[in-house]
Write a protein that holds these residues in place. Structure first.
Motif, PDB file in Angstrom:
ATOM      1  N   TYR A  14       0.855  -1.188   0.000  1.00  0.00           N
ATOM      2  CA  TYR A  14       0.000   0.000   0.000  1.00  0.00           C
ATOM      3  C   TYR A  14       0.887   1.232   0.000  1.00  0.00           C
ATOM      4  CZ  TYR A  14       0.877   0.131   5.092  1.00  0.00           C
ATOM      5  OH  TYR A  14       1.459   0.189   6.336  1.00  0.00           O
ATOM      6  N   GLU A  20       1.820  10.686   7.243  1.00  0.00           N
ATOM      7  CA  GLU A  20       0.894   9.788   7.931  1.00  0.00           C
ATOM      8  C   GLU A  20       1.643   8.545   8.391  1.00  0.00           C
ATOM      9  OE1 GLU A  20      -2.331   8.279   5.545  1.00  0.00           O
ATOM     10  OE2 GLU A  20      -1.018   7.826   3.847  1.00  0.00           O
ATOM     11  N   THR A  24      -1.947   4.312   9.981  1.00  0.00           N
ATOM     12  CA  THR A  24      -3.033   5.122   9.436  1.00  0.00           C
ATOM     13  C   THR A  24      -3.204   4.858   7.945  1.00  0.00           C
ATOM     14  OG1 THR A  24      -2.710   6.858  11.086  1.00  0.00           O
ATOM     15  CG2 THR A  24      -3.855   7.480   9.068  1.00  0.00           C
ATOM     16  N   ALA A  25      -2.100   4.799   7.224  1.00  0.00           N
ATOM     17  CA  ALA A  25      -2.166   4.533   5.788  1.00  0.00           C
ATOM     18  C   ALA A  25      -2.725   3.138   5.513  1.00  0.00           C
ATOM     19  CB  ALA A  25      -0.785   4.679   5.167  1.00  0.00           C
ATOM     20  N   ARG A  28      -6.486   3.067   6.200  1.00  0.00           N
ATOM     21  CA  ARG A  28      -7.180   3.814   5.144  1.00  0.00           C
ATOM     22  C   ARG A  28      -7.369   2.968   3.891  1.00  0.00           C
ATOM     23  NH1 ARG A  28      -4.845   6.747   1.246  1.00  0.00           N
ATOM     24  NH2 ARG A  28      -2.831   6.884   2.324  1.00  0.00           N
ATOM     25  N   GLN A  29      -6.448   2.030   3.654  1.00  0.00           N
ATOM     26  CA  GLN A  29      -6.502   1.227   2.435  1.00  0.00           C
ATOM     27  C   GLN A  29      -6.926  -0.222   2.677  1.00  0.00           C
ATOM     28  OE1 GLN A  29      -2.867   2.442  -0.110  1.00  0.00           O
ATOM     29  NE2 GLN A  29      -2.624   3.576   1.814  1.00  0.00           N
ATOM     30  N   TYR A 199     -12.570  -0.449  14.731  1.00  0.00           N
ATOM     31  CA  TYR A 199     -11.122  -0.478  14.825  1.00  0.00           C
ATOM     32  C   TYR A 199     -10.685  -1.755  15.541  1.00  0.00           C
ATOM     33  CZ  TYR A 199     -10.721   4.485  13.513  1.00  0.00           C
ATOM     34  OH  TYR A 199     -10.752   5.670  12.845  1.00  0.00           O
TER      35      TYR A 199
END
Length: 348
Positions: A14, A20, A24-25, A28-29, A199
């Motif tokens: 990713y 970031e 977090t990245a 997000r993906q 989460y």
């Protein structure tokens, strides 16, 4: 400019922006990296950096020691990439990463489960139902932007049993706490809150036949309750033993509920453990530290999975002792440590 983050052994990759964190990245993906507090306090997101450069932000030494950092380990929750990076992480999954949503939630019910535990039932929007795995958590987004995390205490299949989506939370009062003081003194039915989720990487791995140890301290029982409901609903018959620890008997605030489940689920065993019983409690059950009770009953955990949730001191001690003393494979220890705002502040 974005950097490519590749995760082994899955080979998934990713993109992460320079501003970031790796976690977090990934979230997000839809990359299923392991994590817990997201604040550098618990260590659940720790993984090995195989190549590349990562700059670490503030974190606690117990989450990532200087020795571990020197050996190439990073915390994805507070590490940012400055080049393409290859990580080693055992919990990356291709399926099951539900989308994270923000939504309003209405307080539908408040019920004290003990002197310092409140059952908060939230009604969610019917037109945008949240999906989650049993064991995951949501975050309250407060007006000042602060966040508070709480695990869902009901399994996903119960979400719409009443006709409208409802999630149950078990919230312990932390005197002086901005959010829990409000819950226990001023929160009212129909109050509107903002939540975000799901989460967390704490959920049952259904693809294993191994027997299960469920370890809970205090309100760490909430996600364990969700997992037990999920097991019953799905007809999962793996042998499972729940060890639930509290200081005094009243801290085991759903003791009757668990006993009712064991009557319905012959593969489920329950061991309550109390550490500080008083004479007036008339406690005749197991005593001491709850994670030690497991070792008293299971000298060899090499063929088990362990799911531990609760105070960081309990989770951390269990992880170390089960791996070092009882032969539990480290990759079979799944945990969600309940870090408080005070815990997180130490990482700053």
């Amino acid at each position: 400019m974005a950097y490519t983050i590749t995760v082994q052994p899955s080979g998934r990759s990713y993109e992460a922006a320079p501003d970031e964190t790796l976690l977090t990245a990934g979230i997000r993906q839809g990359i299923g990296l392991p994590y817990g507090c997201k604040d550098g306090a618990c260590g659940s997101c720790k993984c090995k950096k195989l190549s590349g450069t990562v700059v670490m932000g503030p974190h606690q030494d117990k989450a990532l020691s200087a020795t571990e950092a020197a050996d190439g380990y990073v915390l994805t929750c507070c590490g940012t990439a400055t080049s393409d990076v290859v990580l080693e992480s055992r919990q990356v999954t291709h399926a099951g990463a539900f989308p994270i949503k923000k939504m309003p939630a209405r307080v539908a019910q408040l019920q004290r489960l003990s002197h310092d535990v409140m059952h908060v039932r939230l009604q969610l929007p019917a037109n945008d139902v949240i999906q989650y795995h049993a064991g995951q958590y949501i975050e309250f987004v407060l007006r000042d932007g602060a966040r508070r995390s709480y695990s869902m205490a009901n399994a996903p299949h119960t979400l719409v049993e009443s006709g409208v989506p409802m999630v149950d939370l078990h919230i312990r009062h932390m005197p002086g706490g901005q959010f829990t003081d409000h819950v226990f003194s001023a929160m009212k039915d129909k109050e509107i809150l903002r939540i975000e989720g799901p989460y967390g990487s704490f959920y049952l791995r259904d693809d294993s036949p191994k027997p299960i140890i469920l370890l809970a301290s205090g309100t760490g029982f909430a996600p364990i309750k969700s997992i037990i409901e999920h097991m019953q609903f799905m007809g999962i018959t793996r042998d499972a033993t729940l060890y639930w620890g509290g200081r005094r008997p009243q801290d085991l605030y759903m003791d009757d509920w668990i006993k009712a489940r064991t009557a319905e689920m012959p593969h489920l065993r329950y061991v309550p453990v109390v550490s500080d019983a008083l004479p007036e409690d008339n406690w005749s059950g197991r005593t001491g530290f709850v994670h030690r009770a497991v070792l008293q009953d299971f000298a060899d955990l090499s063929g088990h999975q362990v799911y531990a949730c609760g105070a960081p001191i309990v989770v951390d001690a269990a992880r170390a002792d089960y791996v070092q003393q009882a032969g539990l494979p480290e990759e079979e220890f799944y945990a969600d440590a309940f870090t408080t705002e005070a815990d997180k502040a130490h990482a700053a």
